[in-house]
Each structure stands twice: as structure tokens, then as C-alpha cells.
Design an enzyme around this catalytic site. Sequence first.
Site, short mmCIF file in Angstrom:
data_model
loop_
_atom_site.label_atom_id
_atom_site.label_comp_id
_atom_site.label_asym_id
_atom_site.label_seq_id
_atom_site.Cartn_x
_atom_site.Cartn_y
_atom_site.Cartn_z
CG HIS A 26 1.99 6.69 9.53
ND1 HIS A 26 2.02 7.44 10.68
CD2 HIS A 26 0.69 6.63 9.16
CE1 HIS A 26 0.79 7.81 11.01
NE2 HIS A 26 -0.03 7.34 10.09
CD GLU A 27 -0.52 5.80 5.40
OE1 GLU A 27 -1.48 5.02 5.55
OE2 GLU A 27 -0.54 6.99 5.76
CG HIS A 30 -2.49 3.22 9.56
ND1 HIS A 30 -2.99 3.42 10.82
CD2 HIS A 30 -2.06 4.43 9.13
CE1 HIS A 30 -2.86 4.69 11.15
NE2 HIS A 30 -2.29 5.33 10.14
CG ASP A 102 -3.73 8.13 11.82
OD1 ASP A 102 -4.59 8.09 10.92
OD2 ASP A 102 -2.52 7.94 11.62
#
Length: 211
Positions: A26-27, A30, A102
Site C-alpha cells: 500500500h505505502e 503511494h 486516502d
Amino acid sequence: MERVIAGPERKGRIMDDKTKRTIAYHESGHALVGHTLELADPVHKISIISRGRALGYTLSIPQEDKVLNSLNEMRDDLAVFMGGRVAEEIFCDDVTTGASNDLERATKMARAIVTQYGMSDKFGSMGLESTENQYLDGRNVATCSERTTSLVDEEVRIILDECQQRAIQLLEQNKDALIKISEYLLEKENITGDEFMSLLNECKEEPAEAV
């Protein structure tokens, strides 16, 4: 800076391997989308160590103070917001509640593009919401009909869908880099901006497999 932005470190929070893997992808999603887009802020740090309410975070810092934001900058930011959710879908075969903040921030920004900034192709230079009292709760109030409000919702959805498709395309094109960054993050738990760039450069230097 990290304590102010993300909150205090939560050393007592224990996560299983599957959860840590999801957060890492996930990170990294980004970060990779943000790096690929020209107008997004540079990546300063990526972490899967919990801070405050966040299970992980990507710290991106602008190179200079911003007074104004352009439409293209905001569209790049929206794609970055979507990058985490998209990475989960592509690499973890599922989506989690981790993207809720988000999506909230992305929806708020997309709605402002349409209703406050007059940047929508559909509505043009119309102000469709006003801030009731910026010194109290700062709540936005619609200044249009219910029918127009419904059309605004559809326009916001279209903008978010377009930005999500941009994130999908960018991560599909950079799968090898995302995997490398995510696995490194799983091992180290923190990645500095310099380490992030080194990993990307390594991916560029690696020869492609013969087909």
C-alpha cells in the site's frame, strides 16, 4: 516532523505477516505513483511502523512552500492518493479498510475541484458550494439545487475514476520496481528517500528477461 504529521510511534502494536505485507505494498504504491508523476511531491520516507492511527505512512515533502495549487498538481495528488488502494488490488488480490483516509481526502479534493475552484469541464467557473464559517467548523454548504448536487456527485466520481486509472497504469508499468521496494520495506520497515531512489535505479539497471 514525523511525530507532528503522523503521530507518536505505536511500538506495542503487533501485526501479522499478511497485514504487514499489505501495508508495505500500500505505502509503496503511494510512493511509486508519487515519484512517477512530475508534479507530485518528492518521497522523503516510507514506513510500515505504526504511528498514531496510521498503520504505515509515506512522507512526501514539497521542495518549496506552495501558496497556490494548480489543477494538474491536484490531479497528480489524487492519483497518489489512489496508489495505495490500487497496489492492494493488484498485488494483494484484495482491498482493505486501510485506504479509507486516502479515499476521504481524495473525495474532498475532487469535490473542491468541482464545487469551489471552478475547474470542472462540466460546470465551468461556477461556485457550487460556500464555506459557512471558516473560523468555526468550516462546513461547506451547497448553493445549488438538489438535481445539480446529484450531477456534482457524478462529476466527482468521474474525476476519481480517471485518477485511479492513472494509478493502475503507472503501477502496472512499474511492477518490478513496486515488488522490489515493497519487499525491501518488509525487511527494513523504514526506507529513506535516498534508499527509495537507489532501489528504483537498481530496477532500471537490471536487464530484462528474454521472452
